[in-house]
Write an enzyme that holds these catalytic residues in place. Structure first.
Site, PDB file in Angstrom:
ATOM      1  N   LYS A 205      -7.917  -2.596   1.750  1.00 59.97           N
ATOM      2  CA  LYS A 205      -8.064  -3.521   0.639  1.00 59.97           C
ATOM      3  C   LYS A 205      -7.058  -4.635   0.905  1.00 59.97           C
ATOM      4  O   LYS A 205      -5.855  -4.442   0.783  1.00 59.97           O
ATOM      5  CB  LYS A 205      -7.790  -2.825  -0.693  1.00 59.97           C
TER       6      LYS A 205
ATOM      7  N   TYR B 158      -3.653  -0.533   1.368  1.00 57.80           N
ATOM      8  CA  TYR B 158      -3.612  -1.648   0.427  1.00 57.80           C
ATOM      9  C   TYR B 158      -2.594  -2.638   0.965  1.00 57.80           C
ATOM     10  O   TYR B 158      -1.386  -2.404   0.914  1.00 57.80           O
ATOM     11  CB  TYR B 158      -3.198  -1.101  -0.931  1.00 57.80           C
TER      12      TYR B 158
END
Length: 305
Positions: free
Chosen positions: A163, A135
């Site tokens: 992400k 992330y």
């Protein structure tokens, strides 16, 4: 191997007025997104207010989501914490609860260098036999994951995907190019929901849009248009979604989560999905004129009659 491409909204957590998980609203919310055709759900990310939830509340939110979803779409579980060992603890629990993949940021308290960040992800991978997504959210963890590091971890099988919530579209394009050049080892998902059309042009494998909580159908339409090579529809849907995103900009005197997640929750309450627009302490829910400003945006784009 589970396919994690497509539209994977980072699920907003509905709360009761006293700050408990509102399971009635949660079920309604998850069912609405699945019915809209989303390809997965990311639970316990920033939009879930993960950093503000106790460990007990995290477990309840994730357990409830997995039970409601019932394997109809993949569930990615956020295992976000300050340091490696705490992340691994969360990841082990997430696996026990039945998630299909885990998502972790770089460490963000005792800040180290890139060598420590690389070791962080390698240790998580060694500890948990589940796909691992990095992330990339420098605004919260104070480091931007470099393209060469991400690609190396992807080629080594440590990372299954990324992400990307960095807001750095230049870096994301380079990442997509490098990923393509080395055989596409990573699933690349953009979290930059206002310029998803540009991310698709760069080669993104999907989107993790916080705004997808409010209108999942819009992002699904855009994704399907992209899959069909219908770039005019991709652009038109993005224009509509950019106008809708103003629900996070119109509140006055509110910053950060109060305007962003608070805007999403207020919209969901106005749409009849959430029972309240309560956010976690110490942030206050939007009220009065700010609620009406969100309502106006919903009406202007035709989402609320």
């Amino acid at each position: 191997m589970t396919d994690f491409s497509g539209i994977v909204p980072p699920v907003v957590t509905p709360l009761t007025k006293d700050g408990k998980l509102d399971k009635e609203s949660y079920k309604r919310h998850l069912e609405r997104m699945i019915a809209a055709g989303v390809d997965g759900l990311f639970v316990l990310g920033s939009s879930s207010e993960v950093a503000f939830l106790t460990d007990q509340m995290r477990r309840e939110v994730l357990k409830t989501a997995v039970e409601i979803v019932g394997h109809r779409v993949p569930v990615l579980g956020g295992c976000i914490d300050t340091e490696t060992m705490r992340v691994i603890e969360h990841a082990k629990e997430a696996k026990e609860l039945g998630v299909d993949a885990i998502v972790a940021t770089a460490p963000f308290y005792a800040l180290g260098g890139l060598a420590e960040i690389e070791r962080h992800f390698r240790l998580i991978h060694e500890a948990i036999d589940l796909p691992l997504f990095a992330y990339d959210i420098p605004v919260c963890v104070h480091v931007k994951l470099p393209v060469d590091l991400i690609i190396r971890l992807g080629k080594d099988g440590v990372l299954s995907g990324v992400k990307d919530s960095s807001g750095d579209d230049v870096s994301f394009r380079f990442l997509c190019q490098e990923n393509r050049d080395c055989g596409h080892p990573l699933t690349l998902l953009t979290g930059h929901e206002v310029v998803v059309d540009g991310a698709y042009m760069s080669g993104a494998d999907g989107c993790v849009p916080g705004l997808g909580n409010v209108d999942p159908e819009g992002y699904v339409r855009q994704w399907r248009a992209y899959q069909n090579g219908d770039w005019e529809t991709v652009r038109k849907e993005q224009d509509y979604l950019a106008r809708l995103m103003r629900i996070t900009a119109v509140p006055s005197g509110i910053q950060g989560y109060g305007a962003g997640v608070g805007g999403f929750k207020t919209a969901l309450q106005l749409l009849g999905v959430f029972n309240t627009n309560q956010v976690t302490e110490p942030v206050k829910a939007l009220e009065g004129e700010n609620v009406e400003r969100v309502r106006t945006v919903l009406e202007q784009v035709g989402l609320l009659k």
